[in-house]
Write a protein that holds these residues in place. Structure first.
Motif, mmCIF file in Angstrom:
data_model
loop_
_atom_site.group_PDB
_atom_site.id
_atom_site.type_symbol
_atom_site.label_atom_id
_atom_site.label_comp_id
_atom_site.label_asym_id
_atom_site.label_seq_id
_atom_site.Cartn_x
_atom_site.Cartn_y
_atom_site.Cartn_z
ATOM 1 N N SER A 105 16.549 0.332 -6.305
ATOM 2 C CA SER A 105 15.836 -0.906 -6.375
ATOM 3 C C SER A 105 17.113 -1.829 -6.957
ATOM 4 C CB SER A 105 14.936 -0.945 -7.309
ATOM 5 O OG SER A 105 15.158 -0.671 -8.631
ATOM 6 N N PHE A 106 17.920 -1.534 -7.767
ATOM 7 C CA PHE A 106 19.276 -2.210 -7.810
ATOM 8 C C PHE A 106 20.119 -2.303 -6.627
ATOM 9 C CE2 PHE A 106 23.309 -2.748 -10.447
ATOM 10 C CZ PHE A 106 22.847 -4.081 -11.117
ATOM 11 N N ARG A 107 20.123 -1.452 -5.876
ATOM 12 C CA ARG A 107 21.130 -1.471 -4.639
ATOM 13 C C ARG A 107 20.315 -2.691 -3.703
ATOM 14 N NH1 ARG A 107 20.955 -0.080 0.246
ATOM 15 N NH2 ARG A 107 18.852 1.010 0.056
ATOM 16 N N GLY B 218 0.806 -1.309 0.025
ATOM 17 C CA GLY B 218 0.246 0.311 0.052
ATOM 18 C C GLY B 218 0.825 1.223 -0.006
ATOM 19 N N PHE B 219 1.683 1.450 0.701
ATOM 20 C CA PHE B 219 2.806 2.476 0.912
ATOM 21 C C PHE B 219 3.676 2.531 -0.476
ATOM 22 C CE2 PHE B 219 2.158 2.301 5.647
ATOM 23 C CZ PHE B 219 1.526 3.656 5.673
ATOM 24 N N CYS B 220 3.853 1.432 -1.091
ATOM 25 C CA CYS B 220 4.517 1.451 -2.337
ATOM 26 C C CYS B 220 3.810 2.238 -3.532
ATOM 27 C CB CYS B 220 5.268 0.025 -2.690
ATOM 28 S SG CYS B 220 6.624 -0.472 -1.993
ATOM 29 N N LYS B 221 2.407 1.815 -3.489
ATOM 30 C CA LYS B 221 1.618 2.668 -4.345
ATOM 31 C C LYS B 221 1.435 4.039 -4.069
ATOM 32 C CE LYS B 221 -1.323 -1.684 -5.298
ATOM 33 N NZ LYS B 221 -2.508 -2.236 -4.861
ATOM 34 N N TYR C 138 8.002 5.927 0.797
ATOM 35 C CA TYR C 138 9.107 5.005 0.961
ATOM 36 C C TYR C 138 9.744 4.944 2.295
ATOM 37 C CZ TYR C 138 8.133 3.856 -4.115
ATOM 38 O OH TYR C 138 7.827 3.349 -4.986
ATOM 39 N N ALA C 139 9.401 6.267 2.828
ATOM 40 C CA ALA C 139 10.174 6.434 4.299
ATOM 41 C C ALA C 139 9.231 5.324 5.252
ATOM 42 C CB ALA C 139 9.775 7.958 4.776
ATOM 43 N N ARG C 140 7.764 5.221 4.989
ATOM 44 C CA ARG C 140 7.021 4.251 5.692
ATOM 45 C C ARG C 140 7.496 3.034 5.381
ATOM 46 N NH1 ARG C 140 4.095 6.783 9.738
ATOM 47 N NH2 ARG C 140 2.964 8.654 8.993
ATOM 48 N N GLU D 128 7.791 -6.499 -3.613
ATOM 49 C CA GLU D 128 6.907 -5.292 -3.510
ATOM 50 C C GLU D 128 7.708 -4.044 -3.515
ATOM 51 O OE1 GLU D 128 3.956 -5.045 -4.064
ATOM 52 O OE2 GLU D 128 3.306 -7.121 -4.224
ATOM 53 N N VAL D 129 8.832 -4.036 -2.646
ATOM 54 C CA VAL D 129 9.394 -2.936 -2.757
ATOM 55 C C VAL D 129 10.222 -2.580 -3.911
ATOM 56 C CG1 VAL D 129 11.565 -1.835 -1.310
ATOM 57 C CG2 VAL D 129 9.832 -3.373 -0.193
ATOM 58 N N ILE D 130 10.729 -3.487 -4.518
ATOM 59 C CA ILE D 130 11.690 -3.334 -5.864
ATOM 60 C C ILE D 130 10.537 -2.932 -6.758
ATOM 61 C CG2 ILE D 130 12.788 -4.374 -7.599
ATOM 62 C CD1 ILE D 130 14.257 -5.986 -5.354
#
Length: 572
Positions: free
Chosen positions: A318-320, A273-276, A280-282, A304-306
């Motif tokens: 995301s690569f990191r 949900g936060f990614c959408k 990204y701090a959350r 999901e994060v990536i």
């Protein structure tokens, strides 16, 4: 009836013992002791656990024979009575024996209906309840509902509770709510398992409105102490589906304060949900929270994060994370590799994408159609069509057929680099190879042709799209409209604009900006100002370049007027 998340925790703290038991929650004994009038039931004389003496063996043998007949003979109803002329089919105990022997509950229902219509069979409450339970156990919820409606009997509360769970599992949550109300009337409180089944059923079909109704009923029913982390997880999912991720996050924090460890799925849904929402701090906070609570993020959490970072075009970040995952001992799957390859290709980092391509193959992860198309897209984006075609051929050699996705990838790349003739050849090839042309196919070509100023061809493609019955999208019209304004064909542009609006397609804000700039370049500054005023009326924010172009044109007009006036004065 929506509830505040804090009320949930308040109830958790009221009592840590068992749920209060209602005196009516006991399963009644289906024997001859059932009194007429209990829940409006008929008087019963059958003990389900004790078959009639000296008839059990006879019933069992005949039941086995008749079970075989009902399974193998198509129209057994027409001959069964003549085959067993002296047998008493109306004996209720026989039907119970038959029901135990028959392994198909729908055939049992068919036999039951035959008994009622042909043998003067009068089923008592216990018979109906047994058949109803069998239908529910077989997950035949709709048939159980029809049986319940037509037989006009009241099942045991425990049977209704099982029926509730069955309805919720197949998504019939509104019907389940009616059954919950019936249980409420007779004073029966369902278990937490049943409430959770209702909540998860609502979440599955995205009926969050019913989630909060069930939640309210749950509170009013006094289900407090046994509310568990599964319940919390369903509520968090409902908040996320309602796009109220912050409320779900607040609920998570409250249950953590209450000492309840939430499920990993709850963290994952909040992260999604936060990614959408691109918070990204959350997301980072949730990841640290998971680790602190020994809920180590799994590969799907990081996926999901990536994906979220990729959508925000934070490919390097995301690569990191992707490389950090590998260093920690995680094993990325094909989906994650494909996601990374696609993201790197969008950034034109073909070197990094190719490195990941060979890395996944060395690990035994074979690329699929989507992985191939991601790298083909990357080659097309930088104009390396020879490499793209080699990869395309390799994809086909490995058994992947030409598909709409692969053709669209090639067509889009060719149009991007002005090679529309080759793209049109691929369009013709699609029909020959049986690949379906979709709206994306046509939109890529329309955009490419308009970029080259081929208005006639682009309009023909739009007509072809409509002739095929495809539903056009915004990009089907806007490149042609903008190009028509650029060449000064104002009337045709207006006609196409109105056609697009009539189809319920709302142009993007930047389309209006392009039109204003095009009008100014053609000398139609007054019309450009009208478009600007219309944008401001609709609370649309024009781009900075649009204002600059209008100001530039108005300044030129003003300068021309002054020069004209000065020349007129000098002439006099």
């Amino acid at each position: 009836m929506a509830r505040n998340a804090s009320s949930f925790i308040t109830l958790l703290r009221q009592n840590s013992a068992r749920v209060r038991h209602n005196p009516n929650t006991h399963i009644r004994n289906l024997t001859g002791e059932t009194k007429e009038g209990d829940f409006g039931w008929k008087k019963s004389h059958i003990n389900l656990n004790e078959p009639l003496p000296n008839e059990d063996q006879n019933f069992t043998e005949i039941a086995k024979e008749i079970c075989k007949i009902t399974r193998t003979r198509p129209r057994w109803e027409q001959t069964l009575l003549s085959e067993y002329p002296s047998f008493n089919f109306s004996d209720p105990q026989f039907f119970l024996t038959f029901l135990k022997q028959q392994n198909n509950v729908l055939l049992s229902l068919r036999f039951f209906n035959w008994l009622c219509s042909s043998c003067r069979f009068s089923p008592v409450q216990s018979i109906c309840n047994e058949l109803f339970d069998a239908l529910v156990d077989a997950k035949a919820c709709k048939v159980a509902k029809s049986f319940l409606d037509c037989k006009d009997f009241n099942p045991e509360p425990a049977s209704l509770e099982s029926y509730c769970r069955c309805l919720c599992e197949v998504g019939l949550v509104e019907e389940a709510l009616d059954v919950f109300n019936k249980l409420k009337i007779v004073g029966f409180c369902p278990s937490i398992k049943t409430w959770n089944a209702a909540l998860v059923g609502c979440v599955k079909i995205r009926r969050t409105d019913l989630v909060w109704i069930f939640y309210g009923e749950m509170i009013e029913s006094g289900v407090v102490a046994n509310v568990d982390v599964e319940t919390v997880g369903h509520l968090i999912k409902a908040f996320c589906d309602d796009n109220k991720v912050l409320k779900g996050y607040e609920l998570l924090q409250q249950i953590l304060e209450a000492g309840l460890p939430p499920e990993k799925e709850s963290f994952n849904r909040l992260i999604t949900g936060f990614c959408k929402e691109r918070q990204y701090a959350r997301v980072s906070e949730l990841l640290h929270m998971m680790i602190a609570k020994n809920q180590w993020p799994d590969i799907f959490t990081y996926q999901e994060v990536i994906s979220g970072l990729m959508k925000k075009r934070k490919t390097l970040e995301s690569f990191r994370i992707f490389n950090d995952l590998k260093n920690r001992g995680y094993f990325p799957d094909r989906v994650m590799y494909t996601t990374m390859i696609h993201g790197l290709c969008k950034m034109r980092c073909l070197g990094g994408a190719r490195k990941l391509w060979f890395e996944m193959i060395q690990k035994g992860i074979l690329p699929n159609e989507y992985t191939y198309n991601s790298l083909i897209y990357g080659y097309c984006k930088i104009g390396s069509f020879d490499e793209a075609r080699k990869l395309y051929k390799d994809m086909r050699d490995r058994g992947y057929r030409e598909s709409t996705i692969s053709y669209n990838t090639m067509i889009s790349g060719l149009c991007l680099h002005g090679r529309t003739d080759e793209a049109l050849n691929l369009l013709e090839e699609m029909s020959q190879k049986g690949a379906i042309r979709d709206v994306i196919t046509y939109n890529s070509l329309i955009r490419g042709l308009c970029k080259e100023g081929k208005l006639v061809e682009s309009k023909n493609l739009l007509n072809g799209l409509l002739a095929q019955g495809l539903q056009p999208s915004n990009p089907s019209f806007t490149p042609i409209i903008v190009k028509l304004y650029e060449v000064g064909d104002i009337q045709e542009a207006k006609k196409l604009w109105n056609d697009m609006r009539d189809r319920g397609l709302e142009p993007l804000d930047r389309t209006r900006d392009h039109i204003i700039v095009a009008l100014c370049e053609q000398g139609y500054v007054v019309e450009g100002m009208e478009w600007l005023i219309e944008m401001l009326k609709n609370k649309l924010e024009p781009q900075k370049q649009t204002f600059e172009k209008l100001i530039q044109c108005l300044t030129q007009i003003d300068r021309c007027k002054r020069l004209s006036l000065e020349n007129s004065v000098c002439t006099r």
